[in-house]
Design a protein around this motif. Structure first.
Motif, short mmCIF file in Angstrom:
data_model
loop_
_atom_site.label_atom_id
_atom_site.label_comp_id
_atom_site.label_asym_id
_atom_site.label_seq_id
_atom_site.Cartn_x
_atom_site.Cartn_y
_atom_site.Cartn_z
N THR A 63 0.28 12.14 9.11
CA THR A 63 0.37 11.41 7.84
C THR A 63 1.80 10.92 7.60
O THR A 63 2.01 9.78 7.14
CB THR A 63 -0.08 12.30 6.67
OG1 THR A 63 -1.45 12.68 6.87
CG2 THR A 63 0.04 11.57 5.34
N VAL A 65 3.99 10.24 9.92
CA VAL A 65 4.19 9.14 10.87
C VAL A 65 3.57 7.85 10.32
O VAL A 65 4.16 6.77 10.40
CB VAL A 65 3.57 9.50 12.24
CG1 VAL A 65 3.51 8.26 13.14
CG2 VAL A 65 4.37 10.59 12.91
N TYR A 66 2.37 7.98 9.76
CA TYR A 66 1.68 6.82 9.18
C TYR A 66 2.51 6.22 8.03
O TYR A 66 2.67 5.00 7.94
CB TYR A 66 0.31 7.26 8.67
CG TYR A 66 -0.52 6.14 8.08
CD1 TYR A 66 -1.34 5.36 8.90
CD2 TYR A 66 -0.50 5.87 6.72
CE1 TYR A 66 -2.11 4.33 8.37
CE2 TYR A 66 -1.27 4.85 6.18
CZ TYR A 66 -2.07 4.09 7.01
OH TYR A 66 -2.82 3.08 6.47
N CYS A 69 5.43 4.37 9.51
CA CYS A 69 5.05 3.11 10.16
C CYS A 69 4.67 2.02 9.15
O CYS A 69 4.88 0.83 9.41
CB CYS A 69 3.87 3.34 11.11
SG CYS A 69 4.28 4.27 12.60
N THR A 70 4.12 2.44 8.01
CA THR A 70 3.71 1.46 7.00
C THR A 70 4.79 1.25 5.93
O THR A 70 4.51 0.72 4.86
CB THR A 70 2.40 1.90 6.33
OG1 THR A 70 2.57 3.20 5.76
CG2 THR A 70 1.26 1.93 7.33
N LYS A 71 6.00 1.68 6.24
CA LYS A 71 7.15 1.51 5.35
C LYS A 71 6.91 2.14 3.98
O LYS A 71 7.38 1.63 2.95
CB LYS A 71 7.49 0.02 5.19
CG LYS A 71 7.90 -0.66 6.48
CD LYS A 71 8.27 -2.12 6.24
CE LYS A 71 8.77 -2.80 7.50
NZ LYS A 71 9.15 -4.21 7.27
N ARG A 278 0.65 -2.62 11.24
CA ARG A 278 1.38 -1.40 10.90
C ARG A 278 0.42 -0.26 10.55
O ARG A 278 0.68 0.91 10.89
CB ARG A 278 2.34 -1.65 9.73
CG ARG A 278 3.57 -2.46 10.15
CD ARG A 278 4.63 -2.48 9.06
NE ARG A 278 5.87 -3.07 9.55
CZ ARG A 278 6.81 -2.39 10.18
NH1 ARG A 278 6.65 -1.10 10.38
NH2 ARG A 278 7.91 -2.99 10.60
N THR A 279 -0.67 -0.56 9.87
CA THR A 279 -1.62 0.51 9.54
C THR A 279 -2.27 1.04 10.82
O THR A 279 -2.47 2.25 10.96
CB THR A 279 -2.71 0.01 8.57
OG1 THR A 279 -3.63 -0.85 9.23
CG2 THR A 279 -2.09 -0.74 7.40
N GLY A 282 0.33 3.16 12.78
CA GLY A 282 0.49 4.49 12.20
C GLY A 282 -0.66 5.40 12.55
O GLY A 282 -0.47 6.57 12.90
N ASP A 283 -1.88 4.88 12.44
CA ASP A 283 -3.07 5.67 12.77
C ASP A 283 -3.07 6.05 14.25
O ASP A 283 -3.39 7.19 14.61
CB ASP A 283 -4.33 4.86 12.42
CG ASP A 283 -5.51 5.77 12.11
OD1 ASP A 283 -5.56 6.88 12.64
OD2 ASP A 283 -6.39 5.35 11.34
N SER A 286 -0.40 8.66 15.15
CA SER A 286 -0.81 9.95 14.62
C SER A 286 -1.74 10.68 15.60
O SER A 286 -1.58 11.88 15.85
CB SER A 286 -1.52 9.77 13.28
OG SER A 286 -2.03 11.00 12.80
#
Length: 429
Positions: A63, A65-66, A69-71, A278-279, A282-283, A286
């Motif tokens: 989470t 990391v996500y 990644c999604t700022k 980005r989403t 991140g996923d 993870s």
């Protein structure tokens, strides 16, 4: 950040995405999300024979990391994915965790590759293949497809109907609704947590809570990390990669469905900012991380989205806090065991409301976008998505399986692309 900046702020939210709660409120709100996701996150490793504390650790790290990644623009929690269970069970039986770990990494890398492609060529296609007439029913399906899970948790004990279980579930549901509707101030932000606490107390009083695991658990317990290349002699498992990597395309559709719900809740378009790439990145990262430390693949959780919908607390700080608590609790055996002792009817009672909240937001998408159901086209698309998704339809080819959510999404996209805007009988002469 000002209230007048409607491009970046949802004034209907009690706490918007970037709003930071006070420290005391942050603790309680984060723990609420931790309790909500805990049951499902540890259930997956239990079903396939992995260490639950590892899953808790990897979900918290994943989470974070996500969010990175999604700022820190998307409030989402990533927990253990159910989509891979059948395949992971087979791999565990035939090869052990090393194969599962490689499969999780392979699935995560599929996300990463797709994210890089979208970053290069853009995601404008999303609006074309996923208009409101497709998105609304898919969101409804995401919520209602979980209805059976909620009902089973609420009513069944060892696969048999149990009136005591059902009574606890109904009590938990009732007090959560009361807290949500009639409490004000900070208490109105934590109806789920208060409902779980009250339901748990009743469950203790009626004797359906097992404290044996809490008594046996140690205060400090180091998760049994199974890092690739350390705990065993490395070797490739092509069967794991071949069977688990394609499932990533299935979970991507569910991932996008959850992003659609978050778009609606927060009044933003996360497909464009920070971007679908980005989403997905991140996923994917993870799941890669989970595979390296010994956990199952991860995915965004509808349960936590339901909490966002109910409480109108959309702060990414709160989700990040839940992730930190998950990491900490993975090392505290007593606390992990205590949370794990929450009986299924308590979770089932909460789920009645949370999953319904998700489905209701799908209906809001249809209403807010004034989807015209006098057109046969819209009726056909919506009808097929709902029945295929809620009916539990699935497609299985060997170890590869399309879930009902993925299949209904696929049907909706195809029908939207091939059906004319008007049927022949609706065209004006």
């Amino acid at each position: 950040m000002t209230k007048n900046n409607t491009e970046f702020r949802n004034d209907e939210a009690i706490l918007d995405v970037q709003d930071k709660p006070s420290f005391q409120h942050w603790l309680v709100l984060s723990i609420q999300h931790l309790f909500t996701m805990f049951g499902s996150t540890v259930l997956v490793p239990l079903l396939i024979g992995l260490n639950p504390s590892i899953a808790l650790f990897s979900s918290g790290c994943g989470t974070l990391v996500y969010i990175l990644c999604t700022k820190a623009k998307i409030p989402a929690y990533l927990g253990s994915s159910f989509a891979f269970i059948a395949t992971m069970q087979l791999l565990m039986k035939d090869y052990g965790y090393p194969a599962v770990g490689q499969g999780a990494i392979a699935a995560g890398l599929v996300y990463v590759i797709v994210a890089l492609v979208i970053s290069k060529f853009g995601s404008n296609w999303v609006d074309k293949i996923l208009p409101p007439v497709v998105v609304g029913p898919i969101v409804i399906v995401i919520g209602l497809s979980l209805a059976t899970t909620a009902a089973n948790d609420a009513m069944l004990h060892n696969s048999n109907y149990d009136l005591k279980y059902f009574a606890v579930a109904l009590f938990t549901l009732a007090v959560t609704i009361i807290f949500n509707m009639f409490l004000g101030g900070f208490a109105s932000m934590i109806p789920v947590l208060l409902g779980i606490i009250c339901g748990y107390i009743l469950a203790v009083l009626v004797g359906i809570v097992d404290f044996s695991s809490v008594a046996q658990a140690k205060w400090f317990s180091l998760p049994a990390f199974d890092v690739l290349g350390v705990n065993y002699h490395f070797k490739w498992y092509p069967a794991a990669i071949i069977t688990m990597a394609p499932i990533a395309f299935v979970t991507m559709t569910e991932h996008m469905g959850h992003v659609m719900v978050l778009n609606k809740l927060t009044k933003r378009n996360f497909f464009k900012k920070p971007g679908l790439h980005r989403t997905l990145l991140g996923d994917g990262l993870s799941s890669v991380l989970a595979g390296f430390v010994g956990g199952p693949p991860t995915t965004s959780y509808g349960e936590n989205i339901g909490v966002l919908a109910m409480t109108k607390v959309h702060s990414v700080w709160v989700l990040g806090g839940a992730a930190l608590f998950a990491i900490i609790f993975s090392f505290v055996g007593k606390i992990s065991a205590l949370i794990q002792s929450i009986p299924t009817p308590v979770i089932g009672g909460i789920s009645f409301l949370l999953f319904g909240m998700i489905a209701s937001n799908g209906m809001r998408i249809l209403v807010d976008n004034k989807v015209n159901f006098e057109l046969k086209r819209n009726l056909v698309i919506t009808s097929v998505i709902l029945v295929v998704g809620i009916g539990g339809t699935y497609l299985k080819l060997g170890d590869f399986q399309l879930t009902s959510i993925a299949l209904s999404t696929l049907f909706g996209i195809i029908l939207n692309l091939v059906l004319p805007q008007q049927a022949v009988s609706e065209r004006k002469n």
